[in-house]
Structure formats: C-alpha cells, structure tokens
Scaffold this motif. Sequence first.
Motif, short mmCIF file in Angstrom:
data_model
loop_
_atom_site.label_atom_id
_atom_site.label_comp_id
_atom_site.label_asym_id
_atom_site.label_seq_id
_atom_site.Cartn_x
_atom_site.Cartn_y
_atom_site.Cartn_z
N MET A 92 0.82 -1.19 0.00
CA MET A 92 0.00 0.00 0.00
C MET A 92 0.86 1.25 0.00
O MET A 92 2.02 1.23 0.42
CB MET A 92 -0.93 0.00 1.21
CG MET A 92 -0.23 0.07 2.54
SD MET A 92 -1.39 0.02 3.94
CE MET A 92 -2.14 1.63 3.76
N PRO A 93 0.34 2.37 -0.52
CA PRO A 93 1.11 3.61 -0.51
C PRO A 93 1.51 4.01 0.89
O PRO A 93 0.81 3.73 1.86
CB PRO A 93 0.12 4.62 -1.12
CG PRO A 93 -0.84 3.80 -1.91
CD PRO A 93 -0.96 2.50 -1.17
N ALA A 94 2.64 4.71 0.99
CA ALA A 94 3.16 5.06 2.31
C ALA A 94 2.33 6.14 2.98
O ALA A 94 2.24 6.17 4.21
CB ALA A 94 4.61 5.52 2.17
N THR A 95 1.73 7.03 2.21
CA THR A 95 0.96 8.12 2.79
C THR A 95 -0.35 8.30 2.02
O THR A 95 -0.51 7.82 0.90
CB THR A 95 1.75 9.44 2.74
OG1 THR A 95 2.09 9.73 1.37
CG2 THR A 95 3.02 9.35 3.56
N PHE A 96 -1.27 9.00 2.64
CA PHE A 96 -2.55 9.32 2.01
C PHE A 96 -2.32 10.31 0.87
O PHE A 96 -1.65 11.32 1.03
CB PHE A 96 -3.49 9.91 3.06
CG PHE A 96 -4.79 10.41 2.49
CD1 PHE A 96 -5.78 9.52 2.11
CD2 PHE A 96 -5.01 11.77 2.33
CE1 PHE A 96 -6.97 9.98 1.58
CE2 PHE A 96 -6.20 12.24 1.81
CZ PHE A 96 -7.18 11.34 1.43
N ASP A 97 -2.90 10.00 -0.30
CA ASP A 97 -2.71 10.81 -1.50
C ASP A 97 -4.05 11.42 -1.90
O ASP A 97 -4.92 10.74 -2.46
CB ASP A 97 -2.16 9.95 -2.63
CG ASP A 97 -1.76 10.77 -3.86
OD1 ASP A 97 -2.24 11.90 -4.00
OD2 ASP A 97 -0.97 10.26 -4.68
N ALA A 98 -4.24 12.72 -1.61
CA ALA A 98 -5.51 13.38 -1.90
C ALA A 98 -5.78 13.44 -3.39
O ALA A 98 -6.94 13.33 -3.83
CB ALA A 98 -5.49 14.79 -1.31
N ALA A 99 -4.74 13.60 -4.20
CA ALA A 99 -4.92 13.65 -5.66
C ALA A 99 -5.41 12.31 -6.19
O ALA A 99 -6.28 12.25 -7.07
CB ALA A 99 -3.62 14.06 -6.34
N ALA A 100 -4.87 11.22 -5.66
CA ALA A 100 -5.31 9.89 -6.09
C ALA A 100 -6.76 9.65 -5.70
O ALA A 100 -7.53 9.05 -6.45
CB ALA A 100 -4.40 8.82 -5.47
N LEU A 101 -7.15 10.14 -4.51
CA LEU A 101 -8.54 10.00 -4.08
C LEU A 101 -9.47 10.77 -5.00
O LEU A 101 -10.51 10.25 -5.42
CB LEU A 101 -8.69 10.50 -2.64
CG LEU A 101 -10.12 10.55 -2.11
CD1 LEU A 101 -10.74 9.16 -2.09
CD2 LEU A 101 -10.16 11.17 -0.72
N SER A 102 -9.12 12.00 -5.33
CA SER A 102 -9.97 12.81 -6.20
C SER A 102 -10.15 12.17 -7.56
O SER A 102 -11.25 12.16 -8.12
CB SER A 102 -9.36 14.21 -6.35
OG SER A 102 -10.17 15.03 -7.15
#
Length: 248
Positions: A92-102
């Motif tokens: 899984m990605p290391a951090t939360f990615d707001a751009a990927a969520l959008s």
Amino acid sequence: MPSFWRPIASALVLVTIAAVIMRITDSDANPKYGSMVWSVVLSGLGCAVLLTVLTDVRSRRTAVSVVCAIVGIAFGLWSLSNGPTWDTRQAMPATFDAAALSAAQKIDRTSAISGTAAPGDCVTLSPTEGNSPRATTTGCTDSSAGYRVIAVVDQPEQCPKDIDQRYFSANETDAAALCLDYNWTSSKCLKIDADGAAAAPCDTKGAQRPSAVITDATTTSMCPNGGYTHTTRRYTVCTDLQTTAPKP
C-alpha cells in the motif's frame, strides 16, 4: 513407454519450471498458499513423469516417482515456511494521496444543477427539527466538512451505487439529489456512525484518519486496519481508527 508420454512429460516440466519461477518472484495472487499447492503438485508430478519416461529399467519407475513426489512435497513445505509472503503494508502507498482519491472518486462536474452545491464542493449535513438534515456548502478544508459532492442528479437512485451517502432536497419548484463521498483529508479525521460523517478531533475515540488510497481495489484486504470500499469505481480508502479515548 508410449511415445505420447514424452510431449506430456515435457509440458509438465515446463509448467513446473513456471510454477517455481512464480513462487520465487512472488507473482501469484495468493503466494503463500497458492504457490505452495502448485509447487507440491507440479514439482512432484513433473519430476516423476519426466524421470519415469527417461528411466529404462521398469522396476525402478515406481521408486523414482515416489522419490520425486517426496521432493515436490518437501519443496512445497519449504516454500510455505520460507518463501516470500504478501505483506499488505509494503504493497500500500506510504501516505494518504488526496490527488489519487480525487481521481478515483470520478467527480462528475457536468452534472451541476442550479441552486445546489456543485460537484467537487464539500458540504456539512446538520441535524434539523424535522427528519431530514440540512446540507450546507463549505470549504473542503473546513473542519466541519464531512462530505464531498461527487455528482448532482435528479433522483437519489441515479447516484453511483457505491456512493457513501445520498442527500435529497425538494421543494415546490426544485428537486435535486447530492451524491456524496466522505471528505477524507490528511489534515483532519472523521467520525462515522449511523447518523453520518462529521469532522472530529483525531484524538476522539472512534475518529478515523485516512492512511492510504488503494486504486483498482474492491476489498480492504490491503488495509492493515480496515477501511471503506467502493466496488463500482474500484477504490478503497484505508483508515486508522482511534480506539481509546485520550487521557484527561
């Protein structure tokens, strides 16, 4: 030995080699157990058939087959205990990615209806004296923003099937339904219960912080601590849950 056994034996050996490579590179969908089964069956069977074909002494064929089967089983057991395993935290990605969520949310900006919140906006659902909450448009970084508008449609059933929440508003002249996803951001947490989602301090018991966005996923199997799936749009938000109240 009949001649038709030779191509069969060769094919089994090739498949066996492929299974071993699959095990080593950890490319099986379920490497810890799936590759073990392939290793046991294909290594043992391929080795046994090949050596049986190449052995001229008929009386030795059974013994050679048994030995090869044992070798295959031993390799499979070694593979289970010492081979690579699927570590979801590494995948899984290391951090939360707001751009990927959008991008994964697939916000339909063409579905705006005059007089309502627009797709991409964020809203707060506040309780009222009646049965329905009130939707108030707010900035997505605002501490009170619990939802993001994914689409605006005429009827709730027109929303994506995996939407987190539907909000319907109607009066004498206008009607619209807001298709809402939880407004996950790295700067705040949400508390989600039967009444919906609301922003909450991250040290509040029951508050959830997003930890990663997994695209092209329909389960939470890659989330160490669970999360929220969206099977139609194929993405999962992994979250961390605050399980204890902070000490006073």
